[in-house]
Design an enzyme around this catalytic site. Structure first.
Site, PDB file in Angstrom:
ATOM      1  N   GLU A  77       0.834  -1.204   0.000  1.00 19.15           N
ATOM      2  CA  GLU A  77       0.000   0.000   0.000  1.00 19.15           C
ATOM      3  C   GLU A  77       0.873   1.260   0.000  1.00 19.15           C
ATOM      4  OE1 GLU A  77      -3.270   1.377  -0.855  1.00 19.15           O
ATOM      5  OE2 GLU A  77      -3.707  -0.484   0.192  1.00 19.15           O
ATOM      6  N   GLU A  84       1.852   6.539  -7.009  1.00 20.63           N
ATOM      7  CA  GLU A  84       0.831   7.519  -7.374  1.00 20.63           C
ATOM      8  C   GLU A  84       1.341   8.941  -7.195  1.00 20.63           C
ATOM      9  OE1 GLU A  84      -2.668   6.558  -5.135  1.00 20.63           O
ATOM     10  OE2 GLU A  84      -3.227   4.941  -6.505  1.00 20.63           O
TER      11      GLU A  84
END
Length: 132
Positions: A77, A84
């Site tokens: 994660e 991102e």
């Protein structure tokens, strides 16, 4: 003001620099936890799994597998969040390759989350069935 270059900072050594280096991952964790809903969910699920582990008195091998799995899900994660952020840094406009980078990093987290559920079922399902 005394400005030192990045190269000079890399050459610096010592306990102070070593201890300061721990602040960066803590800041990263804090940022991701506060800004990424999925990471907060993952941490919540990790707490639930740990509580179940204590309630069912799982053995040290099961704990080892759970801790490793939890660590890998959270790490995936965090890597997804980093990818991102880098993509957003490079371009604010839509680009097909930016979408590929974001989607595939999210897919990596998704695949490992499925693996984590399977690991949880392997460990806890027999214990739950034995209660019936």
């Amino acid at each position: 003001m005394n400005m030192i270059s990045r190269d000079e900072r890399k050459k610096q050594k010592g306990i102070k620099k070593f201890l300061i280096s721990f602040t960066y991952p803590i800041k990263g964790l804090r940022y991701a936890y506060n800004n990424e809903q999925n990471l907060a969910f993952d941490v919540g699920m990790a707490l639930v799994v740990c509580i179940l582990g204590f309630l069912f008195h799982i053995n040290k091998y099961e704990w080892s597998i759970l801790v490793l799995t939890i660590g890998l899900v959270i790490s995936c994660e965090l890597i997804n969040t980093a990818i991102e952020a880098v993509v957003d840094l490079i371009t604010e406009e839509y680009h097909p390759l930016a979408k590929v980078a974001k989607d595939t990093s999210a897919a990596a987290v998704f695949i490992f989350a499925i693996v984590a559920v399977i690991v949880g079922l392997i460990i806890f399902l027999p214990k739950l069935i034995s209660l019936i």
